[in-house]
Design an enzyme around this catalytic site. Structure first.
Site, PDB file in Angstrom:
ATOM      1  N   VAL A  14     -13.055  -3.921  12.679  1.00  0.00           N
ATOM      2  CA  VAL A  14     -14.049  -3.349  11.764  1.00  0.00           C
ATOM      3  C   VAL A  14     -15.411  -3.257  12.449  1.00  0.00           C
ATOM      4  CG1 VAL A  14     -15.303  -3.733   9.606  1.00  0.00           C
ATOM      5  CG2 VAL A  14     -12.846  -4.127   9.691  1.00  0.00           C
ATOM      6  N   LEU A 259       4.822   5.746   0.669  1.00  0.00           N
ATOM      7  CA  LEU A 259       6.109   5.576   0.001  1.00  0.00           C
ATOM      8  C   LEU A 259       7.229   5.567   1.045  1.00  0.00           C
ATOM      9  CD1 LEU A 259       5.716   7.875  -3.150  1.00  0.00           C
ATOM     10  CD2 LEU A 259       5.754   5.373  -3.082  1.00  0.00           C
ATOM     11  N   GLY A 266       3.238  -5.260   7.516  1.00  0.00           N
ATOM     12  CA  GLY A 266       2.602  -6.357   8.258  1.00  0.00           C
ATOM     13  C   GLY A 266       1.137  -6.036   8.441  1.00  0.00           C
ATOM     14  N   CYS A 269      -4.180  -7.040   7.148  1.00  0.00           N
ATOM     15  CA  CYS A 269      -4.795  -6.824   5.836  1.00  0.00           C
ATOM     16  C   CYS A 269      -3.855  -7.011   4.653  1.00  0.00           C
ATOM     17  CB  CYS A 269      -5.398  -5.428   5.781  1.00  0.00           C
ATOM     18  SG  CYS A 269      -6.821  -5.289   6.856  1.00  0.00           S
TER      19      CYS A 269
END
Ligand code: UDX
Length: 448
Positions: A14, A259, A266, A269
Site C-alpha cells: 500500500v 465468482l 488467500g 487481506c
C-alpha cells in the site's frame, strides 16, 4: 493551494505503490520504512518486492526526483503537508489486528508536529478496525504533538483497495476514493491531493471509511466462498460451475467478477480482514454467522481439492505431484495465506511427494514450511516424471502449458486444476485426464 508534499509511512504494497502513484500524479513523495536497507534500495531504484510495472515506474519517479526513501518518519513528516499511515496491521493469535505499528507511527507524527507551524493532515490508509483512527491515532498524535485536532492538524481515513498483481495500475487508477474526514477542512485537503484522479470520490465519517474497507473485502470474499460452495454442488450434478456463474453474473445486480470458483482465497487481506471484523464484532456482541461461513468454506475448499487430487491419482501413497503455483494468486511472489500450504501439507500427510514450480514465490514459500519439497524454477522440471500435475495459481507461464507438454513430461497425463486454468474440453480432447474444481469430474472420470 500550493504544491503539497506527501509523507508515506510504510513501504509495503500500500505505502510504496501509493507513494509512486502520488509521484506519478505530480506530488512529491517521501516513503519511509523501519527495515534496514530498504530506503537506500528505493533511492537506488530497487523495489522491495515484485509487482508488475513497479520497478520501471519506481526508477522513473526516483530519477525525476519525485519519489525518495527514508528511514526517518519524523523528518519525512516535517518535510510534508500530508502524512499517510500505511504500515502493516498483521493478525494477532486471536484474529484481531496488531496495531502496534500504527501507534508507533502516530507517535512519530506527533513528535514531528510538535515543532511545525503549518497545518498538517494525518491520513490513516492502513486497514484498521473501526474506531482506530479516532481512538488510537487521534489521541496519540495530540499527546505527542501537544496540539489539537481540528485546530492545528487535520485527520482523515482513506482506505486502499488495490489488488496485488495489479497494484501499480490500481493505485494510479482507483475505481473510487473514500475520504473519511474528521472535519470538512481535513477532507478538503485530501480531496485536493486527489484532484487529478478521475473517479468518484466519497466523503463520509471516519468510522464509515474504516468499515467500508472491511465490508468491501468481506463481500468479495463472500462472493468467492459462494462460488466455491456452488462448485461442490455443481460437481455432484456434473455441471460446470463456470457456466452456472456466467449465467448468474450476467444479472447486472450481481456482476460476473469474483465468482471464479477455485481452491480458496488467500493473500494478505481477505483471510485477515474477514477474521478481524468477525472477531471484533463478536467482542462487541454482534453474531457473524455469514462471515464465519465464508471463512469455514475457505478451509473446506482446499481439502475438497485434495480429495479431487486423490480421486485422480487413485491413491496418493508414494505418488509424485507436480505442484504448479505457490503464490496466493498469479503475478505476485506473496505467499501469505496461500492455499498451497494446506494443500501440500495434506498431500504429504497422505503419503505423496511434491515437486513445486512458481515463477516468483519459491523463496517466500520456503519460509513457511520445512516439508522436503523439491523446488523448480522451470515448470518442465517440476512436471518431468511426476505422476500428475496440480494447479494452485494460474500464472500465464502455467496457463501456457499445453496438452502435449503434459503428455510428454508426466508419467500419466493427469491434470487437477484448482483455478480453471485450462479449457477442460481442450485438454480432454487432446488426451489429458482433467479434473478440476467445479468441473464435470464424474463424467470425466468415466472416460477411458
Ligand atoms: C484483495 C482485494 O481485491 C483488494 O480490493 C483489497 O485491497 C485487498 O484484498 P488481493 O488480496 O491482492 O486483493 O487479491 P484478489 O485478486 O482480490 O484475490 C484474493 C484471493 O481470492 C486470491 O487467492 C484469488 O485467487 C482468490 N479469488 C479471487 C478467487 O478464488 N476467485 C475470484 O473470483 C477472485
Amino acid at each position: 493551494m500550493k504544491q503539497l508534499r506527501v509523507a508515506v509511512l510504510g513501504m509495503g504494497y500500500v505505502g510504496l505503490t501509493s507513494g509512486i502513484a502520488f509521484a506519478k500524479h505530480g506530488i512529491r513523495s517521501i516513503c519511509t520504512t523501519t527495515t534496514p536497507g530498504k530506503a537506500e534500495n528505493l533511492n537506488n531504484g530497487v523495489p522491495p518486492f515484485y509487482e508488475p510495472g513497479l520497478e520501471e515506474l519506481l526508477k522513473e519517479m526516483v530519477n525525476e526526483g519525485m519519489l525518495s526513501g527514508s528511514s526517518d518518519n519524523v523528518d519525512a513528516v516535517r518535510q510534508s503537508d500530508i502524512t499517510f499511515i500505511c504500515v502493516g496491521t498483521p493478525p494477532l493469535q486471536d484474529g484481531s489486528a496488531d496495531l502496534s505499528a500504527i501507534e508507533a507511527t502516530a507517535r512519530d507524527i506527533g513528535v514531528a508536529l510538535r515543532d511545525m507551524d503549518n497545518y498538517h493532515v494525518v491520513v490513516a490508509k492502513s486497514t484498521i478496525p473501526p474506531g482506530t483512527t479516532e481512538n488510537l491515532i487521534l489521541p496519540t498524535v495530540e499527546k505527542y504533538a501537544g496540539k489539537k485536532v481540528g485546530e492545528n492538524f487535520g485527520l482523515c481515513m482513506n482506505p486502499e483497495f488495490l489488488r496485488q498483481g495489479s497494484a501499480v495500475y490500481d493505485v494510479i487508477n482507483p475505481d473510487r476514493i473514500v475520504i473519511g474526514e474528521y472535519d470538512e477542512k481535513s477532507g478538503d485537503v485530501l480531496e485536493y491531493i486527489y484532484r487529478d484522479y478521475d473517479c468518484p470520490k466519497i466523503r463520509c465519517e471516519i468510522r464509515a471509511a474504516e468499515l467500508i474497507k472491511y465490508a468491501a473485502n468481506s463481500l468479495l470474499a463472500t462472493k468467492i466462498s459462494f462460488a466455491n460452495e456452488f462448485s461442490r454442488i455443481c460437481e455432484k450434478f456434473n455441471v460446470d460451475v463456470y457456466e452456472v456463474m456466467k449465467g448468474v453474473g450476467l444479472d447486472f445486480r450481481i456482476n460476473p467478477r469474483f465468482l471464479n470458483a477455485g481452491c480458496g482465497f488467500g493473500g494478505s487481506c481477505f483471510p485477515k480482514d474477514v477474521n478481524a471484523i468477525a472477531a471484533l464484532s463478536k467482542k462487541i456482541g454482534v453474531e457473524t454467522p455469514l462471515l464465519d461461513s465464508v471463512l469455514y468454506t475457505n478451509e473446506l475448499q482446499p481439502m475438497h481439492f485434495v480429495e479431487l487430487i486423490k480421486n485422480a491419482a487413485g491413491s496418493l501413497e508414494g505418488k509424485v505431484v507436480a505442484f504448479l503455483g505457490l503464490s496466493f494468486k498469479p503475478n505476485t511472489g506473496d505467499t501469505r495465506e496461500t492455499r498451497a500450504l494446506p494443500i501440500i501439507e495434506k498431500l504429504y500427510e497422505m503419503g505423496a511427494r511434491v515437486k513445486a514450480y512458481d515463477p516468483k514465490a519459491i523463496e517466500n514459500f520456503k519460509l513457511s514450511t520445512d516439508l522436503p519439497i523439491e523446488y523448480f524454477e522451470k515448470w518442465e522440471e517440476a512436471l518431468r516424471g511426476a505422476d500428475l500435475a496440480v494447479v494452485q495459481s494460474d500464472w500465464k507461464e502455467i496457463r501456457d502449458i499445453t496438452a502435449d507438454d503434459f503428455k510428454r513430461l508426466l508419467r500419466n497425463p493427469i491434470v487437477v486444476d484448482g483455478r480453471r486454468t485450462y479449457d477442460p474440453e481442450e485438454l480432454i480432447n487432446n488426451g489429458v485426464k482433467y479434473l478440476g474444481i467445479g468441473w464435470k469430474n464424474r463424467l470425466n472420470l468415466a472416460r477411458p
